[in-house]
Design a protein around this motif. Structure first.
Motif, PDB file in Angstrom:
ATOM      1  N   ALA A   1      10.765   6.092   2.648  1.00 36.97           N
ATOM      2  CA  ALA A   1      11.299   5.601   1.383  1.00 36.97           C
ATOM      3  C   ALA A   1      10.403   6.013   0.218  1.00 36.97           C
ATOM      4  N   GLN A   2       9.101   5.907   0.404  1.00 38.14           N
ATOM      5  CA  GLN A   2       8.169   6.270  -0.658  1.00 38.14           C
ATOM      6  C   GLN A   2       8.197   7.765  -0.939  1.00 38.14           C
ATOM      7  N   ALA A   3       8.527   8.576   0.039  1.00 37.39           N
ATOM      8  CA  ALA A   3       8.577  10.032  -0.147  1.00 37.39           C
ATOM      9  C   ALA A   3       9.745  10.447  -1.031  1.00 37.39           C
TER      10      ALA A   3
ATOM     11  N   GLN B   1       5.672  -3.152   4.328  1.00 34.77           N
ATOM     12  CA  GLN B   1       6.110  -3.567   5.660  1.00 34.77           C
ATOM     13  C   GLN B   1       5.315  -4.804   6.037  1.00 34.77           C
ATOM     14  N   ALA B   2       6.041  -5.830   6.490  1.00 33.55           N
ATOM     15  CA  ALA B   2       5.380  -7.084   6.859  1.00 33.55           C
ATOM     16  C   ALA B   2       6.283  -7.871   7.795  1.00 33.55           C
ATOM     17  N   PRO B   3       5.695  -8.751   8.584  1.00 33.48           N
ATOM     18  CA  PRO B   3       6.526  -9.636   9.408  1.00 33.48           C
ATOM     19  C   PRO B   3       7.341 -10.578   8.516  1.00 33.48           C
TER      20      PRO B   3
ATOM     21  N   GLU C   1       7.853 -13.535   8.852  1.00 29.51           N
ATOM     22  CA  GLU C   1       7.229 -14.861   8.799  1.00 29.51           C
ATOM     23  C   GLU C   1       5.959 -14.871   7.945  1.00 29.51           C
ATOM     24  N   LYS C   2       5.591 -13.715   7.395  1.00 30.69           N
ATOM     25  CA  LYS C   2       4.400 -13.621   6.547  1.00 30.69           C
ATOM     26  C   LYS C   2       4.648 -12.533   5.500  1.00 30.69           C
ATOM     27  N   LEU C   3       5.436 -12.875   4.502  1.00 31.03           N
ATOM     28  CA  LEU C   3       5.872 -11.902   3.498  1.00 31.03           C
ATOM     29  C   LEU C   3       4.796 -11.688   2.431  1.00 31.03           C
ATOM     30  N   PRO C   4       4.688 -10.471   1.915  1.00 31.44           N
ATOM     31  CA  PRO C   4       3.625 -10.140   0.960  1.00 31.44           C
ATOM     32  C   PRO C   4       3.985 -10.500  -0.488  1.00 31.44           C
ATOM     33  N   PHE C   5       4.449 -11.727  -0.696  1.00 33.74           N
ATOM     34  CA  PHE C   5       4.834 -12.170  -2.028  1.00 33.74           C
ATOM     35  C   PHE C   5       4.137 -13.485  -2.342  1.00 33.74           C
ATOM     36  N   ALA C   6       3.907 -13.694  -3.625  1.00 35.52           N
ATOM     37  CA  ALA C   6       3.339 -14.966  -4.067  1.00 35.52           C
ATOM     38  C   ALA C   6       4.410 -16.057  -3.950  1.00 35.52           C
ATOM     39  N   SER C   7       3.982 -17.283  -3.901  1.00 38.35           N
ATOM     40  CA  SER C   7       4.923 -18.402  -3.842  1.00 38.35           C
ATOM     41  C   SER C   7       5.809 -18.410  -5.078  1.00 38.35           C
ATOM     42  N   GLY C   8       7.106 -18.586  -4.867  1.00 37.59           N
ATOM     43  CA  GLY C   8       8.056 -18.672  -5.970  1.00 37.59           C
ATOM     44  C   GLY C   8       8.305 -17.361  -6.691  1.00 37.59           C
ATOM     45  N   GLU C   9       8.022 -16.236  -6.073  1.00 40.56           N
ATOM     46  CA  GLU C   9       8.116 -14.931  -6.737  1.00 40.56           C
ATOM     47  C   GLU C   9       9.453 -14.216  -6.508  1.00 40.56           C
ATOM     48  N   VAL C  10      10.241 -14.633  -5.532  1.00 46.11           N
ATOM     49  CA  VAL C  10      11.401 -13.858  -5.098  1.00 46.11           C
ATOM     50  C   VAL C  10      12.708 -14.489  -5.578  1.00 46.11           C
TER      51      VAL C  10
END
Length: 194
Positions: free
Chosen positions: A2-4, A15-17, A19-28
């Motif tokens: 995708a980045q290419a 890429q992340a599980p 159950e452990k998303l790379p976002f701050a609380s309340g960001e999405v």
């Protein structure tokens, strides 16, 4: 990959599980998964979804049933009988966790979601014109086909080739690029965080 493809500046990939998303609380604003949530740890995922969603943010989880149908001229009934053979041959390779359908897993997750504003949509049929070979390719992405492919590549190829040939014969055409209408049966649920 995708980045290419030089994404726009406001698009990023990670890429992340689930159950452990790379976002701050309340960001999405919107959290969605297509044909993947049946593999999530339901309880942990719902806690994580609640953490990252902002108030008013939406959760949308969707999948489709394994019994796609084909439409082609007046031959749809014959084609769908052949499609059922395909699905039946793959059923023994389906993960026991999923059972014959992942619908129950999604329904259990829906019922576990504590948001009062939520909706279950049982059946939404989407019709898409595709070459016959693209339909075969879609079925080959099923985890049950992939399991057969891993166990016995020759048997997987024979199955695909046999089904393709039966479908071509029933359609009375010779090109696997002949367009058919694929009917995909989706189910999904939506929920809005208070």
């Amino acid at each position: 990959m995708a980045q290419a493809n030089n994404p726009p500046e406001n698009v990023s990939y990670s890429q992340a599980p689930s159950e452990k998303l790379p976002f701050a609380s309340g960001e999405v604003d919107l959290l969605t998964a297509m044909t993947a949530a049946h593999w999530f740890d339901r309880e942990k995922f719902l806690v994580e979804a609640d953490r990252v969603l902002r108030p008013g943010g939406c959760l949308a989880l969707l999948s489709y049933t394994m019994d796609m149908e084909l439409e082609y001229e007046d031959k749809s009934e014959a084609l769908n009988s052949i499609c059922k053979e395909f699905y039946a041959a793959l059923l023994p390779f389906r993960d026991p966790y999923l059972g014959p359908s992942s619908r129950k897993i999604y329904m259990d997750m829906f019922e576990s979601c504590s948001y009062p504003d939520k909706e279950w949509i049982e059946s939404f049929h989407l019709k898409k014109p595709l070459p016959l070979d693209s339909y075969i390719g879609m079925v080959q992405t099923f985890s049950s086909y992939q399991k057969l492919l891993k166990k016995d590549p020759a048997a997987a190829k024979r199955l695909s080739d046999d089904i393709r040939n039966k479908l071509l014969s029933a359609m009375t055409v010779s090109s696997p690029e002949t367009e058919v209408t694929v009917v995909v049966k989706y189910f999904y649920w939506l929920a809005c965080k208070p």
